[in-house]
Design a protein around this motif. Structure first.
Motif, mmCIF file in Angstrom:
data_model
loop_
_atom_site.group_PDB
_atom_site.id
_atom_site.type_symbol
_atom_site.label_atom_id
_atom_site.label_comp_id
_atom_site.label_asym_id
_atom_site.label_seq_id
_atom_site.Cartn_x
_atom_site.Cartn_y
_atom_site.Cartn_z
ATOM 1 N N ASP A 42 0.824 -1.213 0.000
ATOM 2 C CA ASP A 42 0.000 0.000 0.000
ATOM 3 C C ASP A 42 0.859 1.264 0.000
ATOM 4 N N LEU A 43 2.000 1.215 0.663
ATOM 5 C CA LEU A 43 2.922 2.349 0.665
ATOM 6 C C LEU A 43 3.547 2.534 -0.725
ATOM 7 N N LEU A 44 3.905 1.420 -1.353
ATOM 8 C CA LEU A 44 4.468 1.489 -2.702
ATOM 9 C C LEU A 44 3.446 2.034 -3.696
ATOM 10 N N ASP A 45 2.172 1.700 -3.492
ATOM 11 C CA ASP A 45 1.119 2.245 -4.358
ATOM 12 C C ASP A 45 1.038 3.762 -4.218
ATOM 13 N N GLN A 46 1.179 4.262 -2.995
ATOM 14 C CA GLN A 46 1.170 5.720 -2.774
ATOM 15 C C GLN A 46 2.339 6.380 -3.500
ATOM 16 N N VAL A 47 3.502 5.733 -3.428
ATOM 17 C CA VAL A 47 4.690 6.270 -4.100
ATOM 18 C C VAL A 47 4.467 6.280 -5.609
ATOM 19 N N ARG A 48 3.925 5.202 -6.141
ATOM 20 C CA ARG A 48 3.663 5.136 -7.585
ATOM 21 C C ARG A 48 2.684 6.224 -8.029
ATOM 22 N N ARG A 49 1.660 6.472 -7.211
ATOM 23 C CA ARG A 49 0.702 7.534 -7.542
ATOM 24 C C ARG A 49 1.402 8.901 -7.550
ATOM 25 N N ALA A 50 2.288 9.122 -6.571
ATOM 26 C CA ALA A 50 3.037 10.393 -6.513
ATOM 27 C C ALA A 50 3.955 10.531 -7.721
ATOM 28 N N ILE A 51 4.533 9.428 -8.177
ATOM 29 C CA ILE A 51 5.383 9.467 -9.376
ATOM 30 C C ILE A 51 4.523 9.783 -10.596
#
Length: 165
Positions: free
Chosen positions: A13-22
C-alpha cells in the motif's frame, strides 16, 4: 512503471502511494518542499570536520577516525551510500587499527538531512557492526527521526533516478 528498487521490502500500500506520486509528478516537488535546505559540506576536509563533530557529540568513547572522504566510486546501485572500514596493520609488536568512513559523492548535492542520516548510519557502525536492534537504537539516539529520513532518502533516490532517466 519501473520497479522501485530503493523501496524493496516496504508494504504494497505504501508502494502504491509512491507510484501515484510518481505518476502525478508530485514526488520530487514534495521532497524538495520537505527538505529545502542544502549544506556547505562540499570538501573532504569539511566532511571530516562534520563527521568528527557528530562523533565527539554522540560517541566520545569511540575510536578516532583516520579518514573521512567523499567517494565517487561508491555505487548506489550496489546499495552502498557510505562505507566504514577498519584497516589493521602490524607495526613492530603492536597492532594499529585505522577507521575510515567514505560517503558517496552524490551527497554533496543532497539535502542536509540526508547527509546527516548517512553520517549517523556510518558512525553507528563504529559501535555496532550489524544492523540489529542496538544499531538502530544508536541511530535514533543521534537522529531521532532516523527511520523517516531513511525512507525519505529512498524516495529522493527514486525521484532523482527518474529525473535523470
Amino acid at each position: 512503471m519501473p520497479p522501485l528498487k530503493y523501496l524493496a521490502g516496504y508494504p504494497a500500500d505504501l508502494l502504491d502511494q509512491v507510484r501515484r506520486a510518481i505518476d502525478d509528478g508530485s514526488l520530487g516537488p514534495s521532497l524538495a518542499r520537505r527538505y529545502p535546505e542544502g549544506h556547505e559540506v562540499r570538501t573532504d576536509r569539511a566532511l571530516y570536520d562534520y563527521v568528527t563533530g557528530l562523533r565527539s557529540q554522540y560517541l566520545r568513547n569511540a575510536e578516532p577516525l583516520s579518514k573521512v572522504v567523499y567517494d565517487n566510486k561508491l555505487q548506489v546501485i550496489r546499495h552502498a551510500l557510505g562505507t566504514h572500514t577498519t584497516v589493521a596493520r602490524v607495526q613492530g609488536n603492536r597492532l594499529k587499527a585505522k577507521r575510515e568512513i567514505r560517503v558517496a559523492s552524490l551527497f554533496k548535492e543532497a539535502p542536509a538531512a540526508f547527509l546527516r542520516m548517512i553520517v549517523v548510519h556510518e558512525l553507528a557502525h563504529l559501535k555496532e557492526s550489524d544492523h540489529g536492534k542496538a544499531f538502530y537504537a544508536l541511530c535514533t539516539h543521534m537522529a531521532p527521526d532516523y527511520h523517516q529520513l531513511e525512507f525519505d532518502l529512498r524516495l529522493w533516490l527514486t525521484a532523482s533516478e527518474l529525473a535523470v532517466g
